[in-house]
Design a protein around this motif. Structure first.
Motif, PDB file in Angstrom:
ATOM      1  N   HIS A 193       0.822  -1.214   0.000  1.00 22.13           N
ATOM      2  CA  HIS A 193       0.000   0.000   0.000  1.00 22.13           C
ATOM      3  C   HIS A 193       0.858   1.266   0.000  1.00 22.13           C
ATOM      4  CE1 HIS A 193      -3.908  -1.935   0.421  1.00 22.13           C
ATOM      5  NE2 HIS A 193      -3.388  -2.741   1.325  1.00 22.13           N
ATOM      6  N   ARG A 194       1.835   1.328   0.897  1.00 24.89           N
ATOM      7  CA  ARG A 194       2.683   2.518   0.952  1.00 24.89           C
ATOM      8  C   ARG A 194       3.563   2.616  -0.290  1.00 24.89           C
ATOM      9  NH1 ARG A 194       2.811   1.437   6.736  1.00 24.89           N
ATOM     10  NH2 ARG A 194       1.999   3.242   7.885  1.00 24.89           N
ATOM     11  N   ALA A 195       3.935   1.482  -0.844  1.00 24.34           N
ATOM     12  CA  ALA A 195       4.758   1.493  -2.054  1.00 24.34           C
ATOM     13  C   ALA A 195       4.033   2.195  -3.204  1.00 24.34           C
ATOM     14  CB  ALA A 195       5.132   0.068  -2.457  1.00 24.34           C
ATOM     15  N   VAL A 196       2.799   1.806  -3.464  1.00 27.23           N
ATOM     16  CA  VAL A 196       2.077   2.400  -4.594  1.00 27.23           C
ATOM     17  C   VAL A 196       1.649   3.835  -4.301  1.00 27.23           C
ATOM     18  CG1 VAL A 196       1.290   0.176  -5.467  1.00 27.23           C
ATOM     19  CG2 VAL A 196      -0.156   1.435  -3.877  1.00 27.23           C
ATOM     20  N   GLN A 197       1.509   4.200  -3.029  1.00 30.32           N
ATOM     21  CA  GLN A 197       1.160   5.566  -2.676  1.00 30.32           C
ATOM     22  C   GLN A 197       2.318   6.529  -2.900  1.00 30.32           C
ATOM     23  OE1 GLN A 197      -0.117   5.354   1.404  1.00 30.32           O
ATOM     24  NE2 GLN A 197      -2.126   4.488   0.901  1.00 30.32           N
ATOM     25  N   ASN A 198       3.544   6.038  -2.724  1.00 25.21           N
ATOM     26  CA  ASN A 198       4.707   6.918  -2.741  1.00 25.21           C
ATOM     27  C   ASN A 198       5.571   6.809  -3.990  1.00 25.21           C
ATOM     28  OD1 ASN A 198       4.909   8.207   0.153  1.00 25.21           O
ATOM     29  ND2 ASN A 198       4.314   6.082   0.481  1.00 25.21           N
TER      30      ASN A 198
END
Length: 257
Positions: A193-198
């Motif tokens: 989740h944080r990977a695709v957000q950032n």
């Protein structure tokens, strides 16, 4: 944005003992990119990063680096946590790769001071590193990596063991540095989740490259949907395990809680 290629990996294979940890991986990293390398534990993510840093030698393929100023923050270990130095000394030591002599120039001292300020460490500069909390330690080590990262910042699971608030803070710091200062970033992460957000780009590994492309394109793939849809087995015969369990299963592996 200048489309300069900083890292190129072509058909890279890396062995870990008798095992093939990285199998025929090809991708490129351009100036200004923010690449997250994701995948299950044991999928070769950290091994690939070590090969890029020159810490291990590929068995096959080619890695071409067109950048000099690389900052690296690896996974925390006991030695790091017990480092006998002040916060300022740890941060400024990030300038050593550019300066073999243990004497820092005015420019390097200024850079370290700026990184200490940007990461909110001004009140901790004279404090012993080993007396800090886990979140403070990682912030200091990130400042150290920024000192070295004139072109590229490489992070390997930098938030392991940190609480959610500190985790969000560190992700925000790295994201802002990428977007505002155009610093190129390569991060190994288990947090989809944080990977695709950032990130701007995703490399999904399972020893081989299962996906490489933009984060937006990754979100459209069945692989992303399967990785983010967690199936929790109830107390009945599990279709994956064939026994009672409370496991969370995803496509590239089976994880038991």
């Amino acid at each position: 944005m200048e489309n300069k290629e900083l890292i190129s990996c072509q058909n890279v294979c890396v062995n870990y003992g008798s095992l093939v940890a990285v199998d025929n991986i090809s991708f490129s990293l351009n100036k200004g990119d923010y690449l997250c390398i994701v995948g299950a534990n044991g999928s070769g993510k950290s091994t690939l990063v070590k090969a890029i840093l020159g810490l291990c030698k590929p068995a096959d393929g080619e890695i071409v680096k067109s950048c000099k100023g690389i900052g690296y923050l690896g996974q925390q270990n006991v030695i790091q946590r017990d480092f006998p130095a002040t916060v300022r000394e740890v941060v400024i030591s990030g300038c050593l790769p550019q300066n073999i002599l243990p004497l820092y120039s005015k420019a390097e001292k200024k850079r370290a001071k700026e990184e200490i300020y940007k990461l909110g460490l001004e009140k901790l500069t004279k404090k012993s590193f080993k007396e800090l909390s886990g979140g403070q330690m990682q912030r200091v080590l990130l400042a150290r990596a920024f000192c070295a990262a004139t072109e590229l910042l490489i992070l390997d699971e930098p938030v392991n063991g940190l609480d959610p608030i500190v985790t969000d803070e560190l992700y925000s710091i790295v994201r802002n540095r990428n977007r505002e200062e155009k610093l190129t970033v390569m991060m190994v992460s288990h947090d989809i989740h944080r990977a695709v957000q950032n990130a701007t780009h995703i490399l999904h590994m399972n020893n081989q490259a299962m996906f490489f492309g933009t984060a937006e394109d990754y979100k459209k793939t069945p692989l992303y949907n399967e990785m983010t849809t967690v199936e929790t087995c109830s107390t009945h015969a599990c279709t994956h395990c064939g026994s009672d369990c409370t496991a969370s299963h995803i496509r590239v592996g089976v994880y038991h809680s």
